[in-house]
Design an enzyme around this catalytic site. Structure first.
Site, PDB file in Angstrom:
ATOM      1  CB  CYS A  62      25.335 -18.997 -26.069  1.00 11.46           C
ATOM      2  SG  CYS A  62      27.020 -18.657 -26.654  1.00 11.46           S
ATOM      3  CG  ASP A  72      29.831 -21.605 -23.604  1.00  5.25           C
ATOM      4  OD1 ASP A  72      29.997 -22.706 -23.046  1.00  5.25           O
ATOM      5  OD2 ASP A  72      30.561 -20.619 -23.395  1.00  5.25           O
ATOM      6  NE  ARG A 122      31.723 -22.539 -20.733  1.00  2.00           N
ATOM      7  CZ  ARG A 122      32.382 -21.413 -20.486  1.00  2.00           C
ATOM      8  NH1 ARG A 122      33.162 -21.324 -19.439  1.00  2.00           N
ATOM      9  NH2 ARG A 122      32.244 -20.377 -21.299  1.00  2.00           N
ATOM     10  CG  HIS A 162      26.464 -18.303 -21.436  1.00  4.44           C
ATOM     11  ND1 HIS A 162      27.797 -18.309 -21.096  1.00  4.44           N
ATOM     12  CD2 HIS A 162      26.432 -18.263 -22.785  1.00  4.44           C
ATOM     13  CE1 HIS A 162      28.527 -18.295 -22.201  1.00  4.44           C
ATOM     14  NE2 HIS A 162      27.726 -18.262 -23.243  1.00  4.44           N
ATOM     15  CB  CYS A 168      28.342 -14.750 -23.298  1.00  2.00           C
ATOM     16  SG  CYS A 168      28.198 -15.287 -25.021  1.00  2.00           S
TER      17      CYS A 168
HETATM   18 CO    CO Z   1      28.242 -17.587 -25.076  1.00  2.00          CO
END
Ligand code: CO
Length: 254
Positions: A79, A81, A83, A135, A138
């Site tokens: 992803c 993202d 993090r 994750h 999400c």
């Molecule tokens: Co995500």
């Protein structure tokens, strides 16, 4: 407005610029925001110099070696993202992981970007493992489940919404956060299936190339990766309908 106090307070850069008379005073708010943004980039470039120096100091041959070639064993499809950084999570240095990331770690069969990455990784780099890494929590998955107006990404997440509709009956008794987490897992498994249904992967298996596709989920709150144990490492694990050799074997199809 809320930013008025920020806009009037000028940093050293602004003060310097203003005293040099480079900008008319009435644009001081813009200059302040502009200089703040410039400072962010300046900081990043400074951090880069520091990083490059410390790597060079620790391993003098590092950059010379890496600039020669990359030889990663892993393709990470994760992803976007911020993090969930691929290399850091598996504690590997640059050069060890080929990476593709998008919102909600999807592998669509019409996504030339993702397919190009997969083909290069498999056919040229000859990676041995591909991990689809979702994750928990999400935002993309949650947006697909809860709806709302997010723009273009709504189209991107359409397949996640369809996946949710297929599992909604069994999930809807759970609290929302838990539903999202189960969907994160189900989505990873679906993407593992999608990937294994591409000719890129199946031709590699036909050639006898060692290649395993794994499904993982990363926990934002503990930094741990969970292996969903849905690894596929050969053509025999792909349902007949989706196999490249199905026409050849139509007479024995199950
Ligand atoms: Co995500």
């Amino acid at each position: 407005d809320d930013n008025s106090d920020e806009q009037v307070s000028g940093g050293p850069a602004l003060t310097a610029m203003a005293s040099e008379g480079k900008r008319p005073a009435q644009y001081s708010g813009c200059i302040d925001e502009g200089s703040r943004m410039m400072n962010q980039i300046k900081t990043l470039l400074e951090r880069n110099r520091g990083w490059a120096e410390s790597v060079q100091k620790e391993d003098p041959g590092f950059f010379a070696r890496l600039s020669g070639q990359q030889n990663p064993d892993y393709l990470w499809i994760g992803c976007s993202d911020s993090r969930v950084p691929a290399n850091q999570i598996v504690d590997l240095p640059p050069g060890e992981v080929f990476v593709h990331r998008n919102v909600a770690n999807l592998l669509h069969h019409n996504d030339m970007n993702a397919l190009s990455v997969v083909q290069f990784a498999v056919d040229v780099l000859k990676v041995k493992h591909i991990m689809i890494v979702g994750h928990y929590g999400c935002g993309g998955i949650k947006a697909a489940m809860t709806g709302g107006e997010c723009g273009i990404v709504d189209y991107w997440l359409h397949s996640v919404r369809e996946l949710y509709s297929r599992h909604r009956k069994t999930l809807e008794t759970l609290p929302l956060a838990e539903q999202v987490d189960r969907m994160c897992e189900l989505n990873v498994k679906a993407q593992v299936d999608n990937l294994c249904r591409t000719k890129i992967i199946q031709r590699a298996w036909q050639r006898g190339q060692p290649l395993a596709v794994h499904g993982w989920v990363y926990g934002l709150n503990d930094g741990r990766v969970t292996d969903l144990e849905c690894t596929v490492e050969g053509l025999d694990q792909v349902p007949q309908l989706y196999r490249v050799d199905r026409l050849v074997r139509a007479d024995q199809a199950d």
